[in-house]
Scaffold this active site. Structure first.
Site, PDB file in Angstrom:
ATOM      1  CG  ASP A   1      -8.204   0.890   4.314  1.00 54.22           C
ATOM      2  OD1 ASP A   1      -7.330   1.580   4.861  1.00 54.22           O
ATOM      3  OD2 ASP A   1      -9.419   1.167   4.345  1.00 54.22           O
TER       4      ASP A   1
ATOM      5  NE  ARG B   1      -7.620   2.350   0.036  1.00 59.33           N
ATOM      6  CZ  ARG B   1      -8.104   3.373   0.700  1.00 59.33           C
ATOM      7  NH1 ARG B   1      -8.393   3.249   1.949  1.00 59.33           N
ATOM      8  NH2 ARG B   1      -8.302   4.522   0.140  1.00 59.33           N
TER       9      ARG B   1
ATOM     10  CG  ASP C   1      -9.800   1.849   8.303  1.00 68.01           C
ATOM     11  OD1 ASP C   1      -8.821   2.603   8.123  1.00 68.01           O
ATOM     12  OD2 ASP C   1     -10.687   1.665   7.455  1.00 68.01           O
TER      13      ASP C   1
ATOM     14  NE  ARG D   1      -3.679   2.612   1.581  1.00 66.01           N
ATOM     15  CZ  ARG D   1      -4.584   2.994   2.420  1.00 66.01           C
ATOM     16  NH1 ARG D   1      -4.958   2.173   3.394  1.00 66.01           N
ATOM     17  NH2 ARG D   1      -5.155   4.166   2.309  1.00 66.01           N
TER      18      ARG D   1
END
Length: 157
Positions: A94, A91, A96, A81
């Site tokens: 990811d 991407r 989070d 990434r």
């Protein structure tokens, strides 16, 4: 040990494989307690992107939220990434940090709970698979929020 909740997504390369590799990589951050099934979702943002593979997991960790976020960014970089400032771009991975038990933060580096957690079914539905009774400040009980937002556009991977 505190429990942290992480959202995972990818839509470039081999998305499901990358999400599963990231889940395995999270063992370096703590013990993975639960993981959701993988979901296929339409992308947000730039048109023409492939569908996303999304999931959520819970880990117990001795890392602080800031340390954990740093590790998540390392896992993203290792997966290829590149953060170029574009929001909602395609991407390879990811990650989070959605919620960290007992912590509310609002700093330039990290906001907890994640500010978008209650707005997206591709976050709430997998999170409800992992922790349906979790209470998130400003969102409420995850299972209730997931039921309210619905499953439109979510499919099993």
């Amino acid at each position: 040990m505190p429990i942290a909740y992480i959202g995972l997504g990818a839509n470039l390369g081999q998305p499901a494989e990358q999400v599963l590799q990231a889940l395995a990589g999270l063992s370096g951050c703590g013990r993975v307690l639960a993981q959701s099934p993988l979901y296929r979702t339409a992308p947000l943002g730039e048109p023409g992107q492939p569908d996303y593979c999304n999931a959520a997991c819970a880990i117990d960790t001795l890392l602080t939220p800031q340390q954990l976020m740093s590790r998540l960014l390392e896992l993203e970089r290792a997966a290829g990434r590149v953060r170029d400032g574009r929001r909602w771009a395609a991407r390879r991975l990811d990650l989070d940090l959605l919620h960290y038990e007992g912590i509310t933060l609002d700093s330039p580096e990290l906001r907890l709970p994640h500010p978008q957690i209650g707005l997206r079914n591709f976050v709430l539905v997998p999170l409800a698979d992992v922790a349906p009774d979790l209470e998130i400040p400003g969102v409420g009980r995850v299972a209730d929020a997931a039921r309210a937002i619905g499953r439109a556009g979510l499919q099993p991977w």
